[in-house]
Design a protein around this motif. Structure first.
Motif, PDB file in Angstrom:
ATOM      1  N   ILE A  79       1.501   4.333  -2.838  1.00 17.95           N
ATOM      2  CA  ILE A  79       1.243   6.005  -2.246  1.00 17.95           C
ATOM      3  C   ILE A  79       2.409   6.459  -2.711  1.00 17.95           C
ATOM      4  O   ILE A  79       2.306   7.637  -3.312  1.00 17.95           O
ATOM      5  CB  ILE A  79       0.894   5.996  -0.782  1.00 17.95           C
ATOM      6  CG1 ILE A  79      -0.724   5.508  -0.641  1.00 17.95           C
ATOM      7  CG2 ILE A  79       1.370   7.525  -0.144  1.00 17.95           C
ATOM      8  CD1 ILE A  79      -0.958   5.678   1.049  1.00 17.95           C
ATOM      9  N   GLY A 105       1.904  -3.245  17.101  1.00 21.51           N
ATOM     10  CA  GLY A 105       0.717  -2.602  16.452  1.00 21.51           C
ATOM     11  C   GLY A 105       0.749  -2.250  15.270  1.00 21.51           C
ATOM     12  O   GLY A 105       0.094  -1.554  14.594  1.00 21.51           O
ATOM     13  N   GLN A 106       1.900  -2.847  14.295  1.00 22.94           N
ATOM     14  CA  GLN A 106       2.121  -2.283  13.130  1.00 22.94           C
ATOM     15  C   GLN A 106       0.845  -3.053  12.185  1.00 22.94           C
ATOM     16  O   GLN A 106       0.857  -4.109  12.173  1.00 22.94           O
ATOM     17  CB  GLN A 106       3.576  -2.614  12.599  1.00 22.94           C
ATOM     18  CG  GLN A 106       3.961  -2.371  11.169  1.00 22.94           C
ATOM     19  CD  GLN A 106       5.239  -2.741  10.828  1.00 22.94           C
ATOM     20  OE1 GLN A 106       5.979  -3.295  11.517  1.00 22.94           O
ATOM     21  NE2 GLN A 106       5.582  -2.248   9.798  1.00 22.94           N
ATOM     22  N   ALA A 107       0.311  -2.283  11.472  1.00 25.47           N
ATOM     23  CA  ALA A 107      -0.727  -2.630  10.420  1.00 25.47           C
ATOM     24  C   ALA A 107      -0.281  -2.788   8.831  1.00 25.47           C
ATOM     25  O   ALA A 107      -0.866  -3.377   8.157  1.00 25.47           O
ATOM     26  CB  ALA A 107      -1.996  -1.787  10.604  1.00 25.47           C
ATOM     27  N   VAL A 108       0.587  -1.583   8.499  1.00 28.24           N
ATOM     28  CA  VAL A 108       0.939  -1.722   7.221  1.00 28.24           C
ATOM     29  C   VAL A 108       2.674  -2.123   7.108  1.00 28.24           C
ATOM     30  O   VAL A 108       3.350  -1.423   7.907  1.00 28.24           O
ATOM     31  CB  VAL A 108       0.709  -0.278   6.670  1.00 28.24           C
ATOM     32  CG1 VAL A 108       1.191  -0.008   5.110  1.00 28.24           C
ATOM     33  CG2 VAL A 108      -0.682   0.150   6.775  1.00 28.24           C
ATOM     34  N   ASN A 145      -0.774  12.833   4.973  1.00 24.30           N
ATOM     35  CA  ASN A 145      -1.839  12.913   6.094  1.00 24.30           C
ATOM     36  C   ASN A 145      -2.330  11.516   6.349  1.00 24.30           C
ATOM     37  O   ASN A 145      -2.693  10.683   5.327  1.00 24.30           O
ATOM     38  CB  ASN A 145      -3.060  13.620   5.923  1.00 24.30           C
ATOM     39  CG  ASN A 145      -2.450  15.347   6.135  1.00 24.30           C
ATOM     40  OD1 ASN A 145      -2.243  15.681   7.029  1.00 24.30           O
ATOM     41  ND2 ASN A 145      -2.963  16.095   5.434  1.00 24.30           N
ATOM     42  N   ILE A 147      -4.962   8.591   6.969  1.00 21.67           N
ATOM     43  CA  ILE A 147      -6.323   8.497   6.550  1.00 21.67           C
ATOM     44  C   ILE A 147      -7.282   8.341   8.009  1.00 21.67           C
ATOM     45  O   ILE A 147      -8.618   8.742   7.627  1.00 21.67           O
ATOM     46  CB  ILE A 147      -6.475   7.154   5.802  1.00 21.67           C
ATOM     47  CG1 ILE A 147      -7.725   7.251   4.827  1.00 21.67           C
ATOM     48  CG2 ILE A 147      -6.623   6.226   6.692  1.00 21.67           C
ATOM     49  CD1 ILE A 147      -7.964   6.355   3.643  1.00 21.67           C
ATOM     50  N   HIS A 199       7.173   3.201   8.568  1.00 21.06           N
ATOM     51  CA  HIS A 199       6.684   4.617   8.742  1.00 21.06           C
ATOM     52  C   HIS A 199       6.748   5.182  10.043  1.00 21.06           C
ATOM     53  O   HIS A 199       6.681   4.331  11.129  1.00 21.06           O
ATOM     54  CB  HIS A 199       5.036   4.688   8.076  1.00 21.06           C
ATOM     55  CG  HIS A 199       4.244   3.587   8.919  1.00 21.06           C
ATOM     56  ND1 HIS A 199       4.444   2.306   8.723  1.00 21.06           N
ATOM     57  CD2 HIS A 199       3.489   3.588   9.799  1.00 21.06           C
ATOM     58  CE1 HIS A 199       3.487   1.712   9.253  1.00 21.06           C
ATOM     59  NE2 HIS A 199       2.594   2.384  10.261  1.00 21.06           N
ATOM     60  N   LEU A 240       0.888  -1.164   0.037  1.00 17.96           N
ATOM     61  CA  LEU A 240      -0.158   0.118  -0.090  1.00 17.96           C
ATOM     62  C   LEU A 240       0.763   1.251  -0.048  1.00 17.96           C
ATOM     63  O   LEU A 240       0.554   2.151  -0.836  1.00 17.96           O
ATOM     64  CB  LEU A 240      -0.753  -0.085   1.213  1.00 17.96           C
ATOM     65  CG  LEU A 240      -1.804   1.312   1.566  1.00 17.96           C
ATOM     66  CD1 LEU A 240      -2.559   1.414   0.377  1.00 17.96           C
ATOM     67  CD2 LEU A 240      -2.409   1.096   2.969  1.00 17.96           C
ATOM     68  N   PHE A 241       1.738   1.356   0.700  1.00 18.39           N
ATOM     69  CA  PHE A 241       2.668   2.395   0.959  1.00 18.39           C
ATOM     70  C   PHE A 241       3.648   2.593  -0.350  1.00 18.39           C
ATOM     71  O   PHE A 241       3.912   3.934  -0.533  1.00 18.39           O
ATOM     72  CB  PHE A 241       3.202   2.638   2.312  1.00 18.39           C
ATOM     73  CG  PHE A 241       2.330   3.188   3.468  1.00 18.39           C
ATOM     74  CD1 PHE A 241       1.183   3.013   3.395  1.00 18.39           C
ATOM     75  CD2 PHE A 241       3.000   3.091   4.754  1.00 18.39           C
ATOM     76  CE1 PHE A 241       0.058   3.568   4.465  1.00 18.39           C
ATOM     77  CE2 PHE A 241       2.154   3.475   5.911  1.00 18.39           C
ATOM     78  CZ  PHE A 241       0.816   3.386   5.706  1.00 18.39           C
ATOM     79  N   LEU A 274       2.227  10.518   8.350  1.00 16.79           N
ATOM     80  CA  LEU A 274       3.052   9.376   8.264  1.00 16.79           C
ATOM     81  C   LEU A 274       3.891   9.696   7.231  1.00 16.79           C
ATOM     82  O   LEU A 274       3.928  10.505   6.122  1.00 16.79           O
ATOM     83  CB  LEU A 274       2.343   8.218   7.723  1.00 16.79           C
ATOM     84  CG  LEU A 274       0.802   7.607   8.551  1.00 16.79           C
ATOM     85  CD1 LEU A 274       0.265   6.716   7.467  1.00 16.79           C
ATOM     86  CD2 LEU A 274       1.289   7.255   9.643  1.00 16.79           C
TER      87      LEU A 274
HETATM   88  P1  5GP Z   1       0.611   1.367  11.815  1.00 18.78           P
HETATM   89  O1  5GP Z   1      -0.582   0.883  12.785  1.00 18.78           O
HETATM   90  O2  5GP Z   1       1.118   0.129  10.875  1.00 18.78           O
HETATM   91  O3  5GP Z   1       1.644   1.753  12.574  1.00 18.78           O
HETATM   92  O4  5GP Z   1       0.177   2.528  11.240  1.00 18.78           O
HETATM   93  C1  5GP Z   1      -0.575   2.360   9.940  1.00 18.78           C
HETATM   94  C2  5GP Z   1      -1.397   3.888   9.506  1.00 18.78           C
HETATM   95  O5  5GP Z   1      -1.732   3.911   8.360  1.00 18.78           O
HETATM   96  C3  5GP Z   1      -2.525   3.761  10.577  1.00 18.78           C
HETATM   97  O6  5GP Z   1      -2.711   5.161  11.335  1.00 18.78           O
HETATM   98  C4  5GP Z   1      -3.611   3.930   9.354  1.00 18.78           C
HETATM   99  O7  5GP Z   1      -4.635   5.050   9.478  1.00 18.78           O
HETATM  100  C5  5GP Z   1      -2.928   4.537   8.027  1.00 18.78           C
HETATM  101  N1  5GP Z   1      -3.469   4.076   6.942  1.00 18.78           N
HETATM  102  C6  5GP Z   1      -3.868   2.851   6.618  1.00 18.78           C
HETATM  103  N2  5GP Z   1      -4.131   2.784   5.044  1.00 18.78           N
HETATM  104  C7  5GP Z   1      -4.139   3.899   4.742  1.00 18.78           C
HETATM  105  C8  5GP Z   1      -4.226   4.745   3.528  1.00 18.78           C
HETATM  106  O8  5GP Z   1      -4.693   4.023   2.530  1.00 18.78           O
HETATM  107  N3  5GP Z   1      -3.646   5.980   3.297  1.00 18.78           N
HETATM  108  C9  5GP Z   1      -3.373   6.937   4.492  1.00 18.78           C
HETATM  109  N4  5GP Z   1      -3.360   7.974   4.221  1.00 18.78           N
HETATM  110  N5  5GP Z   1      -3.133   6.116   5.558  1.00 18.78           N
HETATM  111  C10 5GP Z   1      -3.541   4.950   5.887  1.00 18.78           C
END
Ligand code: 5GP
Ligand code: ZN
Length: 116
Positions: A13, A95-98, A33, A35, A102, A9-10, A44
């Motif tokens: 982006i 808690g890493q989701a992506v 920013n 989302i 970042h 995803l990133f 981010l």
């Molecule tokens: P993590 O939990 O991996 O540290 O943070 C991932 C962040 O990416 C979350 O705060 C989430 O809101 C953000 N995020 C997920 N998908 C997207 C997206 O498609 N666009 C943007 N701008 N932020 C996203």
């Protein structure tokens, strides 16, 4: 380590294949920013090079441009006087989701500690 990954995803982006609200970009980094903002300022910062997690970084030189970009965001968003928080989540307990590294830059309100 690949420059970008087709299913990330990133990376998409960074390559502008997915729309995002980019607030700053240079040769090595992109800042956009979040989302789902958790504070009045929630930006981010990513390296353009793909690394899934902090544990995968094999070139610590990538951190210098990332931290230079933090300083630019802090200036742009006028966060210096009131302070701000920088967060890097790593792996499932972190808690890493992506899975593209970042840094979260959060500001505009007081932050609590410890985090949840
Ligand atoms: P993590 O939990 O991996 O540290 O943070 C991932 C962040 O990416 C979350 O705060 C989430 O809101 C953000 N995020 C997920 N998908 C997207 C997206 O498609 N666009 C943007 N701008 N932020 C996203
Ligand atoms: Zn990526």
């Amino acid at each position: 380590m690949p420059e970008s990954q087709a299913d990330c995803l990133f990376c998409k982006i960074a390559l502008k294949q997915i729309k995002s609200d980019i607030v700053y970009e240079d040769e090595f980094t992109v800042a956009f920013n979040d989302i789902n903002p958790q504070a009045p300022v929630h930006i981010l910062i990513i390296p353009k090079t793909h690394y899934a997690t902090l544990d995968d970084v094999d070139d610590h030189g990538i951190y210098t441009p990332l931290f230079d970009t933090i300083a630019k965001i802090v200036g742009m968003k006028k966060l210096k006087s009131d302070g701000y928080r920088v967060v890097a989540n790593c792996g499932s307990n972190g808690g890493q989701a992506v899975n593209h590294i970042h840094l979260h830059v959060l500001g505009g309100r007081p932050m609590k500690w410890p985090p949840g």
